[in-house]
Motif scaffolding. Structure first.
Motif, PDB file in Angstrom:
ATOM      1  N   LEU A   8      -5.534  72.805 -39.960  1.00 28.91           N
ATOM      2  CA  LEU A   8      -5.362  72.683 -41.402  1.00 28.91           C
ATOM      3  C   LEU A   8      -6.545  73.354 -42.078  1.00 28.91           C
ATOM      4  CD1 LEU A   8      -3.708  70.222 -40.210  1.00 28.91           C
ATOM      5  CD2 LEU A   8      -4.213  69.036 -42.345  1.00 28.91           C
ATOM      6  N   ALA A  62       0.603  67.019 -42.967  1.00 27.69           N
ATOM      7  CA  ALA A  62       0.568  67.120 -41.506  1.00 27.69           C
ATOM      8  C   ALA A  62       1.008  65.819 -40.844  1.00 27.69           C
ATOM      9  CB  ALA A  62      -0.839  67.493 -41.048  1.00 27.69           C
ATOM     10  N   TYR A  63       0.642  64.683 -41.432  1.00 30.30           N
ATOM     11  CA  TYR A  63       0.998  63.368 -40.875  1.00 30.30           C
ATOM     12  C   TYR A  63       2.505  63.171 -40.829  1.00 30.30           C
ATOM     13  CZ  TYR A  63      -0.232  58.405 -40.002  1.00 30.30           C
ATOM     14  OH  TYR A  63      -0.428  57.148 -39.460  1.00 30.30           O
ATOM     15  N   ARG A  70      -1.052  62.547 -34.205  1.00 34.07           N
ATOM     16  CA  ARG A  70      -1.279  62.724 -35.636  1.00 34.07           C
ATOM     17  C   ARG A  70      -2.577  62.023 -36.057  1.00 34.07           C
ATOM     18  NH1 ARG A  70       2.085  65.670 -34.446  1.00 34.07           N
ATOM     19  NH2 ARG A  70       4.100  66.120 -35.423  1.00 34.07           N
ATOM     20  N   ILE A 115      -1.156  75.527 -42.772  1.00 25.25           N
ATOM     21  CA  ILE A 115      -1.030  74.655 -41.605  1.00 25.25           C
ATOM     22  C   ILE A 115      -0.467  75.465 -40.441  1.00 25.25           C
ATOM     23  CG2 ILE A 115       0.128  72.634 -40.629  1.00 25.25           C
ATOM     24  CD1 ILE A 115       0.043  71.320 -43.328  1.00 25.25           C
ATOM     25  N   MET A 173       4.770  65.602 -40.542  1.00 22.26           N
ATOM     26  CA  MET A 173       5.480  66.598 -39.736  1.00 22.26           C
ATOM     27  C   MET A 173       6.085  65.922 -38.505  1.00 22.26           C
ATOM     28  SD  MET A 173       2.891  69.882 -40.024  1.00 22.26           S
ATOM     29  CE  MET A 173       3.866  70.899 -38.900  1.00 22.26           C
ATOM     30  N   HIS A 194       0.802  75.284 -36.412  1.00 24.25           N
ATOM     31  CA  HIS A 194       1.394  74.272 -35.531  1.00 24.25           C
ATOM     32  C   HIS A 194       1.851  74.920 -34.241  1.00 24.25           C
ATOM     33  CE1 HIS A 194       5.369  75.862 -36.602  1.00 24.25           C
ATOM     34  NE2 HIS A 194       4.930  75.889 -37.848  1.00 24.25           N
ATOM     35  N   LYS A 198       6.696  74.373 -48.741  1.00 29.83           N
ATOM     36  CA  LYS A 198       6.334  75.026 -47.493  1.00 29.83           C
ATOM     37  C   LYS A 198       6.874  76.448 -47.555  1.00 29.83           C
ATOM     38  CE  LYS A 198       6.371  71.009 -44.374  1.00 29.83           C
ATOM     39  NZ  LYS A 198       6.975  70.463 -43.130  1.00 29.83           N
ATOM     40  N   PHE A 252      -7.664  70.181 -35.825  1.00 35.85           N
ATOM     41  CA  PHE A 252      -7.458  69.992 -37.244  1.00 35.85           C
ATOM     42  C   PHE A 252      -8.713  70.444 -37.969  1.00 35.85           C
ATOM     43  CE2 PHE A 252      -4.154  67.393 -35.713  1.00 35.85           C
ATOM     44  CZ  PHE A 252      -3.262  67.208 -36.741  1.00 35.85           C
ATOM     45  N   ASN A 258       3.819  70.293 -33.822  1.00 33.54           N
ATOM     46  CA  ASN A 258       2.583  69.517 -33.872  1.00 33.54           C
ATOM     47  C   ASN A 258       1.519  70.299 -34.633  1.00 33.54           C
ATOM     48  OD1 ASN A 258       3.169  67.140 -32.101  1.00 33.54           O
ATOM     49  ND2 ASN A 258       3.562  68.780 -30.617  1.00 33.54           N
ATOM     50  N   PRO A 259       0.919  69.722 -35.685  1.00 33.33           N
ATOM     51  CA  PRO A 259      -0.130  70.433 -36.420  1.00 33.33           C
ATOM     52  C   PRO A 259      -1.298  70.778 -35.502  1.00 33.33           C
ATOM     53  CG  PRO A 259       0.564  68.456 -37.596  1.00 33.33           C
ATOM     54  CD  PRO A 259       1.169  68.379 -36.239  1.00 33.33           C
TER      55      PRO A 259
END
Length: 370
Positions: free
Chosen positions: A198, A220-221, A241, A187, A223, A189, A112, A11, A194-195
């Motif tokens: 960022l 992101a949290y 996350r 972002i 997603m 992934h 997005k 991240f 899964n991110p």
């Protein structure tokens, strides 16, 4: 059925890189939750019931792979509430100083958007349509209120307006048009959603202000990790996350368990109903940035509705509560014990990109004088 995935995530928020260790996903063969559901492993896709029904009939495992935004993008409204406090006690002091309480609310209308030429759709852009951020702090008292919407930007500090720019009438560097309709983040992934990374984007003045808000971290949290293999009611998997709160700024990560509980009609669309949960009660916890917590206690619950036809996330609700403590050692004699506690509530809701509601989620008109 067994679902497994691996995750090595990075991240980057502003100029800080948060390195996630490799995390193996897990699977649980739970019982079928919808009574009478046929879970034969013949690979057939979901069979929908009447569009007005509250539930969806299915036959066999359902393939629900993660998909990024389509060519036209997708629009959401994100709301975040954080209520927390922090306290510190130095070893040289006899009494603990009063805890500092802080409350933050964030509401963002964002989009997005896909990146042309991106491999496997593993990256998307985040564009801003509107934003409202409030911060209230005690000891010392501070109140900030920032609104960006409808070709206007206003900043109020302790009840006094310090910036109010509209259209082409601009004072200073904070013009509404450097925010609205602009990309403010990217972002990246993995294949399961899964991110991984960022990063902020935009004009320098816009980036400086937007980096003060946990908007990208909150996106992101929320997603939802989706496994590449077919799943049935009772299937579970996991993803990592980072909370969009003070503990997340220090690199604390949570392993969230996702459980497919069944299928239902949500907002007129056949959806998978997925429950989210996480629990931590450990000592000596190392964060993804290398920060060492003395103790961490955390719980998370949530619900997500994901469209069966195209894996589009329609709604996500998340509630978490996190307590953490750590010690800073100045020298062999003096140290400071820190303690934080906060609760967060998040909602991600699909919205009509052509609507301009002029009001925030609580019904308050944009730029209301109150």
């Amino acid at each position: 059925m067994r679902i497994a995935s691996s995750l090595t995530a990075v991240f980057t928020i502003g100029i800080v890189a948060l390195w996630l260790p490799a995390c193996n996903g897990k699977s649980k063969n739970g019982p079928t939750i919808l009574q009478g559901m046929d879970t034969t492993a013949d690979g057939k896709q979901a069979r929908f019931s009447d569009s007005q029904s509250a539930t969806v009939d299915t036959e066999g495992p359902t393939h629900l792979p993660y998909r990024g935004p389509g060519s036209g993008g997708v629009a959401y409204r994100l709301t975040l509430e954080i209520d927390g406090q922090q306290a510190a006690l130095r070893s040289s002091e006899r009494t603990q100083q009063p805890a500092v309480r802080e409350m933050k609310t964030l509401e963002a209308d964002f989009r997005k958007l896909p990146v042309e030429g991106a491999d496997s759709g593993d990256v998307f852009l985040v564009g801003l349509d509107a934003l409202h951020y409030t911060q209230k702090q005690q000891n010392p008292p501070l109140e900030r209120d920032i609104e960006i919407a409808d070709d206007r930007l206003r900043v109020r500090i302790n009840g006094e307006t310090s910036v109010d720019n509209r259209g082409n009438r601009i004072t200073g560097t904070l013009a509404p048009r450097i925010f609205l309709g602009r990309i403010f983040g990217v972002i990246t992934h993995d294949a399961s959603g899964n991110p991984v990374n960022l990063s902020s984007r935009g004009a320098p003045a816009a980036r400086q202000l937007m980096d003060e808000f946990p908007t990208l971290a909150a996106v992101a949290y929320t997603m939802i990790t989706l496994p590449e293999e077919p799943i049935a009611a009772g299937s579970s998997w996991s993803g990592v996350r980072i909370p969009p709160s003070r503990s997340g700024e220090l690199g604390l990560s949570l392993t969230i368990d996702y459980t497919l509980t069944g299928f239902e009609i949500f907002e007129g669309v056949p959806c998978a109903l997925i429950l989210l949960s996480a629990r931590v009660d450990e000592k000596a916890v190392a964060s993804v940035t290398g920060h060492l917590f003395d103790q961490v206690q955390a719980t998370l619950t949530g619900t997500a509705w994901v469209e069966l036809e195209n894996s589009l996330v329609r709604r996500v609700n998340i509630n978490d509560q996190i307590r953490a403590s750590w010690t800073d050692t100045i020298n062999s004699v003096i140290s400071t014990q820190h303690r934080i506690e906060h609760t967060s509530k998040l909602e991600l809701a699909l919205r009509d990109p052509d609507e301009n509601p002029k009001r925030w989620s609580d019904g308050t008109p944009q730029f209301d004088s109150h």
